[in-house]
Design an enzyme around this catalytic site. Sequence first.
Site, PDB file in Angstrom:
ATOM      1  N   ARG A 203      -9.900   0.545  15.828  1.00 45.87           N
ATOM      2  CA  ARG A 203      -9.945   1.494  14.560  1.00 45.87           C
ATOM      3  C   ARG A 203     -11.137   0.798  13.652  1.00 45.87           C
ATOM      4  NH1 ARG A 203      -4.134   2.144  11.931  1.00 45.87           N
ATOM      5  NH2 ARG A 203      -4.479   0.180  11.318  1.00 45.87           N
TER       6      ARG A 203
ATOM      7  N   MET B   9      12.775  24.456   2.053  1.00 47.22           N
ATOM      8  CA  MET B   9      11.881  23.661   1.184  1.00 47.22           C
ATOM      9  C   MET B   9      12.717  23.051   0.021  1.00 47.22           C
ATOM     10  SD  MET B   9       8.902  25.495  -1.071  1.00 47.22           S
ATOM     11  CE  MET B   9       8.072  26.041   0.057  1.00 47.22           C
TER      12      MET B   9
ATOM     13  N   LYS C 141       0.962  -1.297   0.008  1.00 45.56           N
ATOM     14  CA  LYS C 141      -0.039   0.046  -0.219  1.00 45.56           C
ATOM     15  C   LYS C 141       0.859   1.180  -0.089  1.00 45.56           C
ATOM     16  CE  LYS C 141      -0.455  -0.127   5.088  1.00 45.56           C
ATOM     17  NZ  LYS C 141      -1.082   0.114   6.293  1.00 45.56           N
TER      18      LYS C 141
ATOM     19  N   TYR D 285      17.595  29.589   7.806  1.00 45.17           N
ATOM     20  CA  TYR D 285      16.309  30.214   8.466  1.00 45.17           C
ATOM     21  C   TYR D 285      16.351  30.210  10.209  1.00 45.17           C
ATOM     22  CZ  TYR D 285      13.921  30.481   4.102  1.00 45.17           C
ATOM     23  OH  TYR D 285      13.562  30.688   3.013  1.00 45.17           O
TER      24      TYR D 285
END
Length: 358
Positions: free
Chosen positions: A129, A303, A35, A255
């Site tokens: 679940r 990024m 999956k 940053y």
Amino acid sequence: MPRSTAACIDLAALRRNYCIAAERAGSAKAMAVVKADGYGHGIVQVASALADVAPKYAVACIEEAQAIRESGVMQPVVLLQGVHARDDFADCERSNFEPVLHNERQLEWLEQGGAMPWFWLKVNTGMNRLGFWPDNLPAVMTHLEKTGAGSRLLGFVSHFACADDTDSTMTASQTAVFETATSAWPGLMKSLGNSAAHFISGQPLFDWSRPGIMLYGGSPVVGKTGPELGLEPVMSLEAPLIATRIVRAGDAVGYGRAWVAERDTRMGMVAIGYADGYPRHAGTGTPAAIDGQRIRLIGRVSMDMLAVDLSNAPGASEGDRVELWGKTVGVDEVAACAGTISYELLTGITGRVPRIYI
């Protein structure tokens, strides 16, 4: 020319990991869980690479199963979430997909749809679940027999909540609940064991185990890495070094001035960032490697770029390939530094990173 950032996928390592899973499964058969686009490795390529060894696959949803079938791989495919619409049962019957039914609504669809694929029932043994409560299972089975659907029932499925934690008693408890809940139907198959269950001594895996992360070389066990469990990394995430410079003592990189040089330091910029799926929360000290030599990240991941300390790789130069995880630096190590798990890192690599198959 495009940048050379890429995820290199070693399909031979994938096959060897599957063989380990099959061996550890003992008398059970191992269905390959592919999956989430083969855990980020490419569902078609993964399924095709295992086509001569895996007798069955497991996916989350029908579109993943359809991708496998369209590639020409013909083994049965288990749909772990079942179907999401009544009309999907016809596709399941036609394509030999085996949905796992986990609620009354899906049972109603099965009766109304006309099509009758082979299917499984999910039992809620404590994960809470999906699945039918054990106490409700006799009524569900009686209803299936009355409607004729019981003749297409393959067996029962459940899922462990804490198998990755070897100190937890939850796995033994869930196993006992599962055995008791399904004991009235000994002729039907059972599937309970995930990757972690393959590494629990004495843990019964019943008829079908479901290895997932271990196929891709990631660890399913808390406190262990994949290689420590005998697994091989399948994905090597690599990107080029695109710039180097000397950062003087007292200067910061990136940053937020998250890293400040304590001494003059040669650093490099690598052409990969969180837009590629590399975790933003991997901070200073997260390992990477150049030519087998381990180095470390410094500052914040951007990024499209991240910074590395080249002190341990004095010969590194622009154009060299940096391994973000792979054979030198394990994906489990990077995940731990980022406060997450290898599953998230592998499935999170974005579409702008090409997969190269070897």
